[in-house]
Motif scaffolding. Structure first.
Motif, PDB file in Angstrom:
ATOM      1  N   PRO A  33     -13.826  45.665 -33.859  1.00 18.07           N
ATOM      2  CA  PRO A  33     -13.406  44.892 -35.030  1.00 18.07           C
ATOM      3  C   PRO A  33     -12.222  45.572 -35.718  1.00 18.07           C
ATOM      4  CG  PRO A  33     -15.560  45.917 -35.400  1.00 18.07           C
ATOM      5  CD  PRO A  33     -15.108  46.343 -34.037  1.00 18.07           C
ATOM      6  N   LEU A  34     -11.134  44.841 -35.858  1.00 17.39           N
ATOM      7  CA  LEU A  34      -9.916  45.392 -36.450  1.00 17.39           C
ATOM      8  C   LEU A  34      -9.493  44.554 -37.651  1.00 17.39           C
ATOM      9  CD1 LEU A  34      -7.668  45.977 -33.273  1.00 17.39           C
ATOM     10  CD2 LEU A  34      -9.252  47.595 -34.343  1.00 17.39           C
ATOM     11  N   ILE A  35      -8.709  45.176 -38.526  1.00 17.01           N
ATOM     12  CA  ILE A  35      -8.057  44.436 -39.604  1.00 17.01           C
ATOM     13  C   ILE A  35      -6.550  44.573 -39.401  1.00 17.01           C
ATOM     14  CG2 ILE A  35      -7.814  44.122 -42.101  1.00 17.01           C
ATOM     15  CD1 ILE A  35     -10.281  45.941 -42.448  1.00 17.01           C
ATOM     16  N   LEU A  36      -5.863  43.438 -39.345  1.00 19.10           N
ATOM     17  CA  LEU A  36      -4.395  43.446 -39.355  1.00 19.10           C
ATOM     18  C   LEU A  36      -4.003  43.164 -40.788  1.00 19.10           C
ATOM     19  CD1 LEU A  36      -5.188  42.649 -36.378  1.00 19.10           C
ATOM     20  CD2 LEU A  36      -3.051  41.393 -36.305  1.00 19.10           C
ATOM     21  N   VAL A  37      -3.222  44.021 -41.371  1.00 19.37           N
ATOM     22  CA  VAL A  37      -2.932  43.839 -42.799  1.00 19.37           C
ATOM     23  C   VAL A  37      -1.509  44.260 -43.108  1.00 19.37           C
ATOM     24  CG1 VAL A  37      -3.966  46.107 -43.316  1.00 19.37           C
ATOM     25  CG2 VAL A  37      -3.733  44.412 -45.147  1.00 19.37           C
ATOM     26  N   ARG A  38      -0.883  43.523 -44.025  1.00 19.54           N
ATOM     27  CA  ARG A  38       0.439  43.915 -44.500  1.00 19.54           C
ATOM     28  C   ARG A  38       0.246  44.622 -45.835  1.00 19.54           C
ATOM     29  NH1 ARG A  38       5.674  42.444 -42.918  1.00 19.54           N
ATOM     30  NH2 ARG A  38       4.878  40.761 -41.607  1.00 19.54           N
ATOM     31  N   GLY A  39       0.682  45.849 -45.909  1.00 14.20           N
ATOM     32  CA  GLY A  39       0.456  46.652 -47.108  1.00 14.20           C
ATOM     33  C   GLY A  39       1.350  46.222 -48.262  1.00 14.20           C
ATOM     34  N   ASP A  40       1.093  46.805 -49.445  1.00 13.50           N
ATOM     35  CA  ASP A  40       1.936  46.522 -50.601  1.00 13.50           C
ATOM     36  C   ASP A  40       3.359  47.027 -50.362  1.00 13.50           C
ATOM     37  OD1 ASP A  40       0.999  49.085 -50.482  1.00 13.50           O
ATOM     38  OD2 ASP A  40       0.938  49.373 -52.650  1.00 13.50           O
ATOM     39  N   ASP A  41       3.528  47.897 -49.364  1.00 14.10           N
ATOM     40  CA  ASP A  41       4.861  48.380 -48.993  1.00 14.10           C
ATOM     41  C   ASP A  41       5.513  47.489 -47.934  1.00 14.10           C
ATOM     42  OD1 ASP A  41       3.039  48.928 -47.019  1.00 14.10           O
ATOM     43  OD2 ASP A  41       3.531  51.060 -46.823  1.00 14.10           O
ATOM     44  N   GLY A  42       4.869  46.379 -47.588  1.00 11.92           N
ATOM     45  CA  GLY A  42       5.443  45.455 -46.611  1.00 11.92           C
ATOM     46  C   GLY A  42       5.199  45.862 -45.167  1.00 11.92           C
ATOM     47  N   VAL A  43       4.563  47.014 -44.963  1.00 12.63           N
ATOM     48  CA  VAL A  43       4.365  47.521 -43.593  1.00 12.63           C
ATOM     49  C   VAL A  43       3.108  46.898 -42.976  1.00 12.63           C
ATOM     50  CG1 VAL A  43       3.886  49.616 -42.242  1.00 12.63           C
ATOM     51  CG2 VAL A  43       5.527  49.691 -44.131  1.00 12.63           C
ATOM     52  N   VAL A  44       3.254  46.467 -41.721  1.00 10.15           N
ATOM     53  CA  VAL A  44       2.106  45.930 -40.990  1.00 10.15           C
ATOM     54  C   VAL A  44       1.302  47.095 -40.407  1.00 10.15           C
ATOM     55  CG1 VAL A  44       1.428  44.649 -38.917  1.00 10.15           C
ATOM     56  CG2 VAL A  44       3.228  43.743 -40.411  1.00 10.15           C
ATOM     57  N   ARG A  45      -0.006  47.072 -40.661  1.00 10.82           N
ATOM     58  CA  ARG A  45      -0.870  48.115 -40.094  1.00 10.82           C
ATOM     59  C   ARG A  45      -2.053  47.455 -39.401  1.00 10.82           C
ATOM     60  NH1 ARG A  45       0.837  49.966 -45.014  1.00 10.82           N
ATOM     61  NH2 ARG A  45       1.857  52.012 -45.003  1.00 10.82           N
ATOM     62  N   VAL A  46      -2.597  48.178 -38.455  1.00 13.08           N
ATOM     63  CA  VAL A  46      -3.844  47.743 -37.831  1.00 13.08           C
ATOM     64  C   VAL A  46      -4.873  48.835 -38.114  1.00 13.08           C
ATOM     65  CG1 VAL A  46      -4.997  47.108 -35.692  1.00 13.08           C
ATOM     66  CG2 VAL A  46      -2.597  46.464 -36.047  1.00 13.08           C
ATOM     67  N   LEU A  47      -5.991  48.440 -38.699  1.00 13.65           N
ATOM     68  CA  LEU A  47      -7.012  49.401 -39.132  1.00 13.65           C
ATOM     69  C   LEU A  47      -8.324  49.103 -38.420  1.00 13.65           C
ATOM     70  CD1 LEU A  47      -6.313  48.953 -42.966  1.00 13.65           C
ATOM     71  CD2 LEU A  47      -5.410  50.789 -41.499  1.00 13.65           C
ATOM     72  N   PHE A  48      -9.092  50.151 -38.157  1.00 13.43           N
ATOM     73  CA  PHE A  48     -10.442  49.924 -37.634  1.00 13.43           C
ATOM     74  C   PHE A  48     -11.313  49.397 -38.776  1.00 13.43           C
ATOM     75  CE2 PHE A  48      -9.481  53.412 -34.420  1.00 13.43           C
ATOM     76  CZ  PHE A  48      -9.410  52.533 -33.344  1.00 13.43           C
ATOM     77  N   ASN A  49     -11.962  48.285 -38.497  1.00 20.30           N
ATOM     78  CA  ASN A  49     -12.802  47.675 -39.528  1.00 20.30           C
ATOM     79  C   ASN A  49     -14.187  48.298 -39.481  1.00 20.30           C
ATOM     80  OD1 ASN A  49     -13.914  45.992 -41.440  1.00 20.30           O
ATOM     81  ND2 ASN A  49     -13.663  44.098 -40.257  1.00 20.30           N
ATOM     82  N   THR A  50     -14.248  49.546 -39.918  1.00 16.05           N
ATOM     83  CA  THR A  50     -15.546  50.211 -40.053  1.00 16.05           C
ATOM     84  C   THR A  50     -15.426  51.251 -41.153  1.00 16.05           C
ATOM     85  OG1 THR A  50     -17.246  51.541 -38.950  1.00 16.05           O
ATOM     86  CG2 THR A  50     -15.003  51.879 -38.200  1.00 16.05           C
ATOM     87  N   CYS A  51     -16.357  51.204 -42.051  1.00 14.22           N
ATOM     88  CA  CYS A  51     -16.315  52.105 -43.200  1.00 14.22           C
ATOM     89  C   CYS A  51     -16.500  53.541 -42.741  1.00 14.22           C
ATOM     90  CB  CYS A  51     -17.432  51.710 -44.172  1.00 14.22           C
ATOM     91  SG  CYS A  51     -17.405  52.658 -45.682  1.00 14.22           S
TER      92      CYS A  51
END
Ligand code: FES
Ligand code: FE2
Length: 429
Positions: free
Chosen positions: A68-86
């Motif tokens: 499970p991943l999160i694709l997210v655009r940060g407040d800095d405009g940068v696209v990141r892919v994060l592992f969706n696990t706490c």
């Protein structure tokens, strides 16, 4: 897996012109385990498109290669892919498929992460020792992330080659798709999500199979002919080719028998659309010259980016990925891609094409699903060991009705599953 199980997986007799795949590859768990490690764990895998997260805080959550991943655009405009696990005790921190958020708060004990993945809130933080370090508890990330013309890929292998090298000859074909827009390509809202009771590699084969159309999709072709589309010639024209693009990627390209909102008019688009679509052809010629404009607009292509990204630029453009859940079951996602600047009429034509042919409610996908499931059921006859993929093998210029593109996939798959350097590396570790 014992090495003996890797023998006899493929017959690739280039002199005799015989190529066969052992059907064990479609049914046995041990190959799936190895695929997860050596194919999905090593290659660059498509995760999403930048247009899906165009604004700061936009996110999509999805499973990619089982993770499970999160694709997210940060407040800095940068696209990141994060592992969706706490990083606390494991829960998914994001349970919505899409949205816009300033932060992700874990539902379990309320740790909070910002859109860059940093840990910014820990209830009861005073209970922790001085060694507790927020910085090392940021959301994890895949070892590698990169994008090519808006297509975001991840690799879980730190030692993977650069994305550009990995994509090799497939870049030229991604360019032919992306150059259809003057402002950038865009994924439409919504997705086709379905599953198939078949091995994932059967869908790879099917997605770039240039000659199953007439027998499998007879009803659709009758529908097209009835609506005034001239299907003669396209698939046999001199513009057609099948190519090995390197690293397991492959393509078939052909003069489109279908109407294309960019920029091939057919009567079913209606007279009103004609001038608009011809104007697009003219713009393409202005930008790229007649030859390339013709190729962009009048030819279609089914592109495989190894191992599991399909971009079928046909009467619409479908971006499709799929992942194995078990040897005989896969989950599929597909999205509609088109030029961001396309007007409502033409994107309407595009979406109509997308839904008429492709997807679980279309003319084609249910037929294909039925065929793939029929193959998988057929594999229960374990006594019949081999599938034949020899078509056109001794031809100097294979046509799209041959199977070079499918053999290209299997050769790379086989290479990765059996590569000795991986075995040596594991011993040394
Ligand atoms: S698991 Fe996320 S806060 Fe506890
Ligand atoms: Fe099909």
């Amino acid at each position: 897996m014992k090495d003996a199980a890797l023998d006899n997986l493929i017959i690739d007799d280039q002199k005799a012109g015989i190529f066969r795949v052992n059907r064990r590859a479609f049914v046995e768990n041990e190959y799936l385990d190895r695929e997860l490690a050596r194919v999905f764990g090593k290659c660059w895998i498509y995760a999403g498109h930048e247009s899906e997260i165009s604004q700061a805080g936009d996110f999509r959550s999805r499973r990619v290669a089982g993770r499970p991943l999160i694709l997210v655009r940060g407040d800095d405009g940068v696209v990141r892919v994060l592992f969706n696990t706490c990083t606390h005790r494991g829960s998914l921190v994001c349970r919505q498929p899409r949205g816009n958020a300033r932060s992700f708060q874990c539902p379990y004990h309320a740790w909070t992460f910002n859109c860059r993945g940093d840990l910014i809130g820990v209830p009861g933080e005073s209970s922790y020792s001085d060694a507790f370090d927020r910085a090392e508890l940021a959301l994890g990330r895949p070892a590698r992330m990169d994008s090519y013309r808006g297509f975001i890929f991840v690799s879980f292998d730190r030692a993977a080659p650069g994305l550009s090298d990995y994509l090799a000859g497939a870049k030229e074909y991604l360019d032919l798709v992306c150059d259809q827009s003057e402002t950038g390509m865009k994924i439409s809202e919504g997705a086709q999500a379905y599953s198939i009771r078949a091995n994932w590699k059967l869908l790879v084969e099917n997605s770039i199979d240039g000659y199953h159309g007439l027998p499998t999709h007879q009803r659709y072709f009758t529908f097209l002919t009835d609506s005034g589309v001239d299907l003669r010639g396209g698939l046999d024209s001199p513009h057609q080719k099948a190519l090995d693009l390197g690293n397991g990627h492959a393509v078939i390209e052909y003069l489109s028998p279908f109407g294309r909102p960019i920029a091939r008019w057919v009567p079913s688009f209606g007279e009103l659309a004609k001038a608009r679509i011809e104007e697009k052809q003219r713009r393409l010629e202005e930008r790229f010259g007649a030859e390339r404009a013709f190729r962009i607009a009048q030819t279609g292509r089914n592109l495989l980016i190894f191992p599991n990204l399909i971009i079928n630029d046909i009467m619409a453009i479908t971006v499709r990925t799929f992942f194995p859940i078990s040897p005989d079951y896969m989950e599929v996602n597909a999205w509609n891609l088109g030029p961001a600047e396309e007007d409502l009429e033409d994107s309407g034509l595009r979406l109509d094409n997308f839904l008429t042919f492709l997807g679980p409610g279309g003319f084609a996908t249910p037929d294909d699903v039925e065929m793939l499931e029929a193959c998988q059921r057929g594999f229960a006859n374990r006594e019949v060991q081999w599938s034949d993929i020899s078509r056109g093998m001794l031809r100097q210029h294979p046509s799209i009705s041959d199977e070079l593109q499918i053999r290209t996939f299997w050769r790379r798959w086989h290479e990765l599953l059996t590569a000795p350097q991986l075995r040596r590396a594991r011993k040394a570790a």
